[in-house]
Design a protein around this motif. Structure first.
Motif, short mmCIF file in Angstrom:
data_model
loop_
_atom_site.label_atom_id
_atom_site.label_comp_id
_atom_site.label_asym_id
_atom_site.label_seq_id
_atom_site.Cartn_x
_atom_site.Cartn_y
_atom_site.Cartn_z
N ALA A 112 4.56 78.42 80.93
CA ALA A 112 3.45 77.50 80.71
C ALA A 112 2.92 76.92 82.01
CB ALA A 112 3.88 76.37 79.77
N ASN A 113 3.79 76.78 83.01
CA ASN A 113 3.35 76.27 84.31
C ASN A 113 2.86 77.39 85.21
OD1 ASN A 113 4.11 73.76 83.43
ND2 ASN A 113 5.94 73.61 84.68
N THR B 153 -1.74 82.29 73.85
CA THR B 153 -2.19 81.14 74.64
C THR B 153 -3.62 81.35 75.09
OG1 THR B 153 0.10 80.92 75.43
CG2 THR B 153 -1.59 79.64 76.57
N GLY C 286 -5.51 79.71 76.95
CA GLY C 286 -5.78 79.40 78.35
C GLY C 286 -5.59 80.56 79.29
N THR C 287 -4.97 81.64 78.83
CA THR C 287 -4.77 82.82 79.69
C THR C 287 -5.90 83.84 79.56
OG1 THR C 287 -3.51 84.06 78.02
CG2 THR C 287 -2.26 82.56 79.45
N GLN D 1 9.40 78.54 87.77
CA GLN D 1 8.59 77.82 86.80
C GLN D 1 8.67 78.45 85.41
OE1 GLN D 1 4.81 78.30 88.99
NE2 GLN D 1 4.74 76.07 89.12
N TYR E 177 -3.27 87.47 86.68
CA TYR E 177 -2.11 86.81 87.24
C TYR E 177 -1.19 87.78 87.98
CZ TYR E 177 -3.17 83.13 83.79
OH TYR E 177 -3.78 82.16 83.02
N ASN F 124 -0.90 78.80 84.22
CA ASN F 124 -1.67 77.64 83.77
C ASN F 124 -3.16 77.89 83.99
OD1 ASN F 124 -2.23 77.12 86.54
ND2 ASN F 124 -0.38 75.89 86.71
#
Length: 208
Positions: free
Chosen positions: A204-205, A186, A188-189, A201, A194, A208
Motif C-alpha cells: 500500500a505504501n 486497488t 489507485g494503481t 514497505q 511501477y 501509492n
C-alpha cells in the motif's frame, strides 16, 4: 470481476491463479496444455496459444493479468513471438472484449533497453514494445517492472524505487504475484507504471 491470467502455467501465473482461487475470486487460467495440478483444484481453464488466435479466452472476463513469457531457455525468436507479439495481441483482444483493467508484468530495463541489462537487451526491447502498445491502447492499465526474479517465499516488503546496485534489483516471484493481485483490487494503481523490487514497505505504501 472475473480475471483471466495469461501465462497461468508459469511460476508467477500459477501463484496468482491459486491465490485468487483460494480467496474466492473468480479466475480463469489460460493454458496451452492440460495442467493436472490446476485442474485438480477445480479452477476454470481455457486452452489457448499466444502464437495462435486466443481471443475466445477473454469471453466473460473483466480483468487481465499478462504474465506469459517465453522463458530463458528459448531463443530470441520465441521472445519476439510471446513476450512482444503475444502481449500486443492480448492487448488488442482485451480492447475488443471491453476489459476494464489490464495488468502487465513487464521487466526492469523496459523503460530504456539501451541502459538496461546488456545480456537481456532483446528481451527488454520486446517488453518496451509491449508496454508502449498498452500505453497507447486506451485500456486502463498497470505496468509492473520487477527486478531479477527469485524463487524464495514472499517477503511482504516492497519498493518502487529501482536501486542502482544491480545485486539489489531483486524480488521474489511470489511478491510479484501478490503485487499483481493488489493492483487488480486497488483503483489507485490504474494507469501507473511501477518499478518493483523487494524493500521495506508494504504494498500500500510502495504502490501509492
Amino acid at each position: 470481476m472475473t480475471t483471466l491470467v495469461i501465462g497461468a502455467g508459469g511460476q508467477i501465473g500459477r501463484m496468482i491463479v491459486r491465490k485468487l482461487h483460494e480467496s474466492g475470486k473468480p479466475v480463469i487460467a489460460m493454458l496451452r496444455k492440460p495442467d493436472a495440478e490446476l485442474e485438480s483444484l477445480g479452477i476454470d481453464i481455457r486452452f489457448a496459444d499466444l502464437e495462435e488466435d486466443f481471443s475466445h479466452a477473454l469471453t466473460g472476463c473483466d480483468q487481465v493479468i499478462f504474465t506469459a513469457g517465453s522463458g530463458a531457455k528459448t531463443g530470441a525468436d520465441k521472445t519476439i513471438l510471446v513476450d512482444m507479439w503475444g502481449a500486443i495481441k492480448a492487448i488488442d483482444a482485451a480492447n475488443k472484449a471491453g476489459i476494464k483493467h489490464f495488468v502487465m508484468v513487464s521487466s526492469r530495463g523496459a523503460e530504456d533497453p539501451d541502459n538496461g541489462p546488456a545480456a537481456i537487451k532483446h528481451y527488454s526491447v520486446c517488453k518496451k514494445m509491449a508496454d508502449d502498445h498498452l500505453l497507447a491502447s486506451g485500456l486502463n492499465y498497470t505496468i509492473l517492472r520487477p527486478g531479477r526474479l527469485l524463487n524464495e517465499p514472499a517477503t511482504g516488503g516492497f519498493s518502487s524505487a529501482m536501486p542502482e546496485a544491480k545485486e539489489a534489483q531483486i524480488i521474489t516471484r511470489e511478491d510479484v504475484a501478490d503485487a499483481c493481485i493488489y493492483c487488480l483490487q486497488t483503483s489507485g494503481t490504474v494507469n501507473k507504471i511501477y518499478p518493483l523490487v523487494n524493500g521495506n514497505q508494504p504494498l500500500a505504501n510502495a504502490l501509492n
